[in-house]
Design an enzyme around this catalytic site. Structure first.
Site, PDB file in Angstrom:
ATOM      1  N   CYS A 218     124.946   1.408  58.111  1.00 57.79           N
ATOM      2  CA  CYS A 218     124.863   0.671  59.382  1.00 57.79           C
ATOM      3  C   CYS A 218     125.967  -0.365  59.555  1.00 57.79           C
ATOM      4  CB  CYS A 218     123.497  -0.002  59.514  1.00 57.79           C
ATOM      5  SG  CYS A 218     123.257  -1.421  58.407  1.00 57.79           S
TER       6      CYS A 218
ATOM      7  N   CYS B 254     126.945  -2.071  53.672  1.00 57.92           N
ATOM      8  CA  CYS B 254     126.095  -0.902  53.875  1.00 57.92           C
ATOM      9  C   CYS B 254     126.911   0.198  54.547  1.00 57.92           C
ATOM     10  CB  CYS B 254     124.882  -1.246  54.747  1.00 57.92           C
ATOM     11  SG  CYS B 254     123.826   0.195  55.087  1.00 57.92           S
TER      12      CYS B 254
ATOM     13  N   ASP C  73     103.580 -13.675  32.865  1.00 60.82           N
ATOM     14  CA  ASP C  73     103.989 -12.275  32.779  1.00 60.82           C
ATOM     15  C   ASP C  73     105.316 -12.222  32.031  1.00 60.82           C
ATOM     16  OD1 ASP C  73     104.901  -9.707  33.112  1.00 60.82           O
ATOM     17  OD2 ASP C  73     104.730  -9.686  35.293  1.00 60.82           O
TER      18      ASP C  73
ATOM     19  N   CYS D  77     118.904  -1.665  57.627  1.00 62.54           N
ATOM     20  CA  CYS D  77     118.448  -0.273  57.738  1.00 62.54           C
ATOM     21  C   CYS D  77     117.752   0.251  56.486  1.00 62.54           C
ATOM     22  CB  CYS D  77     119.623   0.630  58.072  1.00 62.54           C
ATOM     23  SG  CYS D  77     120.815   0.828  56.720  1.00 62.54           S
TER      24      CYS D  77
ATOM     25  N   CYS E 270     119.651  -2.671  51.971  1.00 59.98           N
ATOM     26  CA  CYS E 270     120.234  -3.221  53.193  1.00 59.98           C
ATOM     27  C   CYS E 270     119.168  -3.938  54.017  1.00 59.98           C
ATOM     28  CB  CYS E 270     120.866  -2.104  54.016  1.00 59.98           C
ATOM     29  SG  CYS E 270     121.505  -2.666  55.615  1.00 59.98           S
TER      30      CYS E 270
END
Length: 450
Positions: free
Chosen positions: A232, A229, A357, A210, A207
């Site tokens: 929140c 979420c 990578d 939060c 989120c």
């Protein structure tokens, strides 16, 4: 245009003509020459255009091509950097090539590398900046996804009046406060009763408010979907442009409905429905009718390395670019749609343009490919062929039947002698270029990729 800019443009255009005459063409050098003469040349060249910039991790090239096709239904002059050179010098070269063409209404649709956007907007101020998505990609160059988004926002900040047209299904686009106006597109979802989590190894599901783990009412793929979420209350923003539903996915095409109107594109995969939605959003922004958008989408051509179809001595070759785990997994999902027997060739390079990578291959769901019973023969190749072989072995492929190919010439020969009519190549960027060069030298394709 000031005299210095005129000289710079002339020098760039002359170099373009010479490169086209004596080589297979140059995409960056003319821009580099012009910038050396006049560092402000891009600003001078771009001031007579309505500029759209398309950036993001996956889908830039296809979205750009689809957008150009749509806008050409209503505008007689649409310029783009269709050579694939999407950094400052290449974009300057594209403007130089277009500078001699006369039109009252000029539109430029530019594919721009995520990390280069902030350099482009120093010179030209786009009307719209569209971001397709942001996924983990080339960790040695971009870093984490929030670093990539910061690059994009740095570019947007230099063009504060530009509209940010963003994928509303991607939680990252709700992670920063921005000064630019924002418009969102995504997939519609009317069922708000479902509540589930994304897969464990999915990036970008924290989120932005939060830092709790996001939940979903619906997911299209990876972390894209109708998120919220439970801690929140943060949730997906309101969508201005949205796919009502996907009607059909085949190895050849995708059919879907947007705002009650059915569209078809001659490229497959759920990820390409997102690309078409992004292009549709730009088309509607520019006032293009749904009927003309449908014509533009349906008449689109396959682009090099993006489900490119090539006839090689009667074999139906499909080349797909792979460069990060999310993109790879979508290509795998596309391959799963194939019902006919086929030959699979996977090529892994680690040159700077590929990303050095290669650990991302371990997040690719090769296990699904290993379970397919219509793969007749499997080849592996590339600089990191040993890493690739190990990954396929762990996925469930029989290492005794994995055939290693030494170079692009051997790859093309494997296509020509494949036991199946259909051949799929999954290749990283420089591998794809080398294979196409070999195909060009053998007369199967044109060398210039536009």
């Amino acid at each position: 245009m000031k005299f210095k800019s005129q000289i710079a443009t002339l020098a760039g255009r002359t170099s373009q003509q010479l490169l086209k005459k004596f080589t297979s063409g140059g995409t960056s050098l003319p821009g580099k020459i012009a910038q050396r003469i006049d560092p402000d040349i891009l600003k001078a060249l771009g001031e007579n255009y309505r500029v759209v910039i398309i950036t993001g991790t996956n889908g830039k090239t296809v979205t750009t091509a689809l957008t150009v096709n749509i806008l050409k239904q209503a505008y007689d002059h649409v310029m783009t950097n269709n050579s694939g050179s999407n950094m400052l010098q290449g974009i300057t070269s594209s403007f130089i090539e277009d500078s001699g063409k006369k039109s009252d209404k000029k539109i430029a649709v530019l594919e721009v590398d995520e990390a280069s956007l902030r350099h482009i907007t120093e010179h030209i101020k786009p009307e719209v900046i569209l971001t397709t998505n942001i996924f983990r990609d080339q960790m040695d160059r971009y870093g984490e996804i929030y670093t990539t988004y910061d690059f994009i926002l740095q570019g947007a900040a230099k063009a504060p009046n530009a509209i940010l047209l963003q994928n509303g299904d991607a939680p990252i686009f709700a992670s920063r406060e921005v000064a630019n106006p924002q418009i969102f597109f995504g997939f519609d979802n009317k069922d708000q009763s479902r509540d589930f989590l994304a897969d464990n190894n999915t990036d970008g599901v924290i989120c932005p408010n939060c830092e709790h783990v996001l939940h979903y009412h619906d997911i299209t793929y990876s972390n894209l979907g109708d998120y919220f979420c439970p801690n929140c209350g943060v949730h997906r923003p309101e969508l201005t442009y949205k796919v009502d539903h996907v009607d059909a996915l085949t190895p050849e095409s995708a059919t879907f409905t947007i705002d009650g109107y059915q569209y078809e594109i001659p490229v497959a995969g759920l990820y390409n429905v997102y690309n078409a939605l992004a292009a549709y959003s730009l088309g509607r922004y520019f006032g293009i009718s749904q009927e003309d958008i449908a014509k533009g989408l349906q008449s689109a051509k396959r682009i090099f390395g993006r489900q490119e179809a090539i006839n090689v001595d009667g074999h139906d070759l499909r080349i797909n670019l792979i460069k990060n785990p999310v993109g790879l997994n979508q290509i795998i999902e596309l391959t799963l749609l194939e019902k006919a027997p086929f030959t699979l060739i996977t090529v892994l390079n680690d040159r700077p343009a590929d990303g050095q990578d290669v650990s991302w291959i371990w997040d690719g769901n090769f296990e699904k490919l290993a379970q397919m019973d219509n793969i007749d023969t499997t080849f592996v190749a590339g600089i990191r062929v040993e890493d690739l072989t190990k990954r396929l072995m762990v996925a469930g492929f029989n290492t005794e039947t994995l055939i290693k190919l030494d170079d692009p010439k051997a790859i093309v020969e494997a296509v020509k002698t494949a036991p199946t009519e259909k051949v799929y190549i999954l290749a990283t960027y420089t591998a794809m270029l080398n294979i196409r060069k070999e195909l060009a030298e053998s007369g199967y394709v044109k060398e210039r990729m536009n």
